[in-house]
Write a protein that holds these residues in place. Sequence first.
Motif, PDB file in Angstrom:
ATOM      1  N   SER A  44     133.480 111.334  -6.387  1.00 13.79           N
ATOM      2  CA  SER A  44     132.827 112.204  -5.869  1.00 13.79           C
ATOM      3  C   SER A  44     132.456 113.515  -6.704  1.00 13.79           C
ATOM      4  CB  SER A  44     133.348 112.582  -4.497  1.00 13.79           C
ATOM      5  OG  SER A  44     133.509 111.512  -3.788  1.00 13.79           O
ATOM      6  N   GLN A  86     129.032 111.770   0.669  1.00 16.78           N
ATOM      7  CA  GLN A  86     129.921 110.910   1.277  1.00 16.78           C
ATOM      8  C   GLN A  86     130.017 111.454   3.095  1.00 16.78           C
ATOM      9  OE1 GLN A  86     133.827 110.934  -0.573  1.00 16.78           O
ATOM     10  NE2 GLN A  86     134.585 109.227   0.540  1.00 16.78           N
ATOM     11  N   ASP A 171     126.859 108.236  -2.026  1.00 15.91           N
ATOM     12  CA  ASP A 171     128.321 108.297  -2.144  1.00 15.91           C
ATOM     13  C   ASP A 171     128.864 107.631  -0.835  1.00 15.91           C
ATOM     14  OD1 ASP A 171     131.024 108.742  -2.361  1.00 15.91           O
ATOM     15  OD2 ASP A 171     130.892 110.922  -2.514  1.00 15.91           O
TER      16      ASP A 171
HETATM   17 MG   LIG Z   1     134.751 110.436  -2.846  1.00 19.84          MG
END
Ligand SMILES: [Mg+2]
Lengths: 251, 360, 356
Positions: A44, A86, A171
Amino acid sequence: MEYVLETRDIVKRFGGLTAVDRVSIGVEAGEVLALLGDNGAGKSTLIKLISGVYRPDEGEILMGGKTVRIESPIDALAAGIETIYQDLALAENLDVGANIFLGRERMKRSLGVLKVLDDPSMALEAQKVLDRLDIHIPSLKSTIKTLSGGQRQAVAISRSIYWDAKVLIMDEPTAALGIAEQRKVLNLVRTLKDQGIAIIIISHQMYDVFEVADRLAVMRRGVKVGERVVKDTSPDEVVGLIVGSETVGKH
Amino acid sequence: MNTQDTGTLPRKALLGSGALRAFIGGRWVIAFLLLETAYFCFRTEGFANLNSAQILLFYGVQVFLLAVAELFVIVTGGIDLSVGYVLGFASIVSIKLIVFLGNAGLPAPLALLLGGAITLVIGLVPGLINGWLVAYLGVPPFIATFSMLGVCHGVSELLINGIYAMGLPQLAADIGNGHFFYLAPGGIVSFFTRPEVERGVQVLEVIPIIVVVTAIVVGVFAFVLRRSRFGRHIYAIGGNSDAAVRAGIPVKRRLLGVYALSSFLASLAGVVYAFMYVSGKADAGASILLDAIAAVMIGGASMFGGTGTVGRTMVGALIIAVLELGLRMSGTPTFNKYILVGAILIFAVVMERYMPESRK
Amino acid sequence: MSDDSGGFLATGLGRSLANNWAAFFLLLMLVVFSMTGQNFLSIVNFQNVVHLQTVPLLLAAAETFVIISGGIDLSIGFVMGLVSVSAARLMQAFLASGLPVGWVIVLASGIVLVGSLIPGLINGIIITRFKVPPFIATMGMWGIANGLALKLCQGFPVAGLPDALPEMGNGYFLYALPGQFMSLFGKPSWFPDARVRELWRLIPFSLPFILAILAVLAFALKRKRFGRHTYAIGGSMDAAVRSGIDVDRHVIKIYTLSSFLAGIAGVFNIFQTGIGNYTTFSAMYELFAVAAVIIGGASLSGGKGRVWSSAVGVLVLAFLENGLAISGVQPFYRYIAVGVLLVIAVVIDKLFPNLR
Ligand SMILES: [Mg+2]
Ligand SMILES: Nc1ncnc2c1ncn2[C@@H]1O[C@H](COP(=O)(O)OP(=O)(O)OP(=O)(O)O)[C@@H](O)[C@H]1O
């Protein structure tokens, strides 16, 4: 073929921790690059560097072979890098149209002089892009809060591709979804790939990776430990790379 | 401060039918206002007439303006404790400036205009500092604005040495307490100035000037919040500030703007105060901070940001204004007001939890 | 930020300086005011300052627990006023019914102290059961307590209470005229009232009283499960829930404790002033209590704070006021100074996040 987007020896430190340690990756047009690694491997963080949320401590980012300065999310967006995070990064209190146009709102002139938000046209455009991706959402006026996980994901994806992305970063796009919705997202990825978009996708689901990715890069503790062409590797080898039991291969 | 928020309550808890709850949610506030008004109309003699409606709006202007200021800040997920003392500060500064300009030989209308305008510019300063502390230094809004409260309090008292600021020209009072029309018996209608009548003859005053000014300002800011890019951005910041950053919204600059705007509205309320009461003092707005925040919360905004509208905030403010005047006119001591405002405030937030406004 | 905090801060001195800057600031202030203000540096002045800060110390202790748990209690100032006024009204009623003065004081104080649990209990229930944010719940209680207090006293302080109250509230353990005599618990009755200022009066009754309360609270916070859970809830609500802490119950207890401490402050207030005082809007007790707690190093997002540090925060504000006054500075600068200090406290906290 030339990379649309490339990082060279990029580094990001948080205090004493080096979250991303001299990582070089690249992705071509119409290609899906999967980014793998255990929790906390730095995936990330790497994509936040690319999308301008963090600034790299060292290294450079190139687009079409030329170094670009990405110092803020606006720079990344302007360069055609769209990111689906994410946590989706949607404003749950706003409706679908407002989210797709967040930060790039359409304005119209009202009474000749005043510039005001053009919500109807934003809703219309939102509908168009949702249709194009074959996504159904009951009412565009409903706030994100009332949507399901898959619907939210669809909104996030629609937002990214609406803006003619050259590079799309996702993500863990399927992490929180049911089987049917996962399928839909993977189909979307294929559609976008066919449209010539370069895609970087982070996933813990080996199935996803082998389903859609062309190439994969594995990270461990901030370092890139391997890169494979998907059709020349196996899930076992990849798992080995991720957990570190396999000797580091072609570097 | 927000760790104790664990989302909305289980939906089944209070009313079975989701549709019913969705219908009530967001509407009960208006129903409450109507019922409350009806109650006082029947119970309190002389409440149901034009004059008390005007009085209610007239004495409510400070709360209306501060509530709008507070709403903008609360939508971003912050709070501004300084507005009350910024109001006081502005009331003093405007009077000092106007008196100074008057002494320097400026005619009264020009002195009022210039003094008021300069005050509004100075009034941006506390807000800019608040916004800088909050957005750029990461100081929690509660702390930053409480500090500013102290600074404004101190500076105000230093300016007036602990007493009042006074000495405004008569024109200020004429504007501050003026009306658009005056109706006297015999069909006399006069605009802006009170007609000459014999002593004891009733003159009907219609539409206080400052109420109209306030209404325009509130309308403009309702528009800004609802229809401008700035407004959209501050909803996004309150809803999910990470998302706002990543969508490329200049979050820090917007926050700076919001606190400056809040402080600007508070200064405007202070200038209006000076014109209404022809005096300025440090704690002029101290006791209405509670009313302003309560109005916003009763109007259904969330402490955590992202929701709230000017219209509903005004309904909240009216609920408080009607309550205050109603209690006063029925001879009940006003401290009952504090009890009731406190209770309505808690009730409103509980209602919002059970029956969130369904936005179509 | 944390990478450049290597050098000086890594040293023991640097670390303890940043960690306890409020205490160092307090010392620094004492030194400066001792030079700028005559009569500042004296036992009498110091003990007076502490004596007059009993109420703020209690309120700051209350706010410490609430803030560590990640909440805030805006009602304590007005709960204190309500308790004070109720106690006064009760005393008047008991006196009228012919009860002996001793009983009047004990009974009334006891009743209001028990009663002072109620606002906190209600706050806690509203916060936990109805999920109302603490800011709003306690702000509502602020209005309610204020209204009730004003209703009870009709907007005037309640007078006509036993003289024994202020005598006890402002009494000292030791009275002495140097080289002549010394007496405990009160001046000798033969000594004329008019000359009382010549006496040395040492150790106000309030001092051991407040020290004992703070010590018990500090102990509970640091060494007991109650305190551990308070930190846990403030650190991470989710983690606390998952580790099996009955968070709702605990939060209710914290707000009840907070309101009880405000109750003690209310009773003390009546002993000190001899009248039942309602709380005015401009007093802002709760906000100054929050300020003291933050200056003491707690964070509004919870999980951090200490009782003694909050007490240091109160003393910083108190000596600031006292020192400025004695040095002949206009009192209004105090408000400004509080604001500036508060911002400094938070900025220091931001710059060195990992210290405590
Ligand atoms: Mg991550
Ligand atoms: N803002 C931050 N400040 C400090 N440390 C951070 C920050 N963001 C990430 N880290 C740390 O950097 C490391 C890499 O985190 P990152 O989120 O990039 O991992 P990830 O590979 O995405 O993991 P996951 O699969 O769990 O999402 C972790 O050790 C994390 O704790």
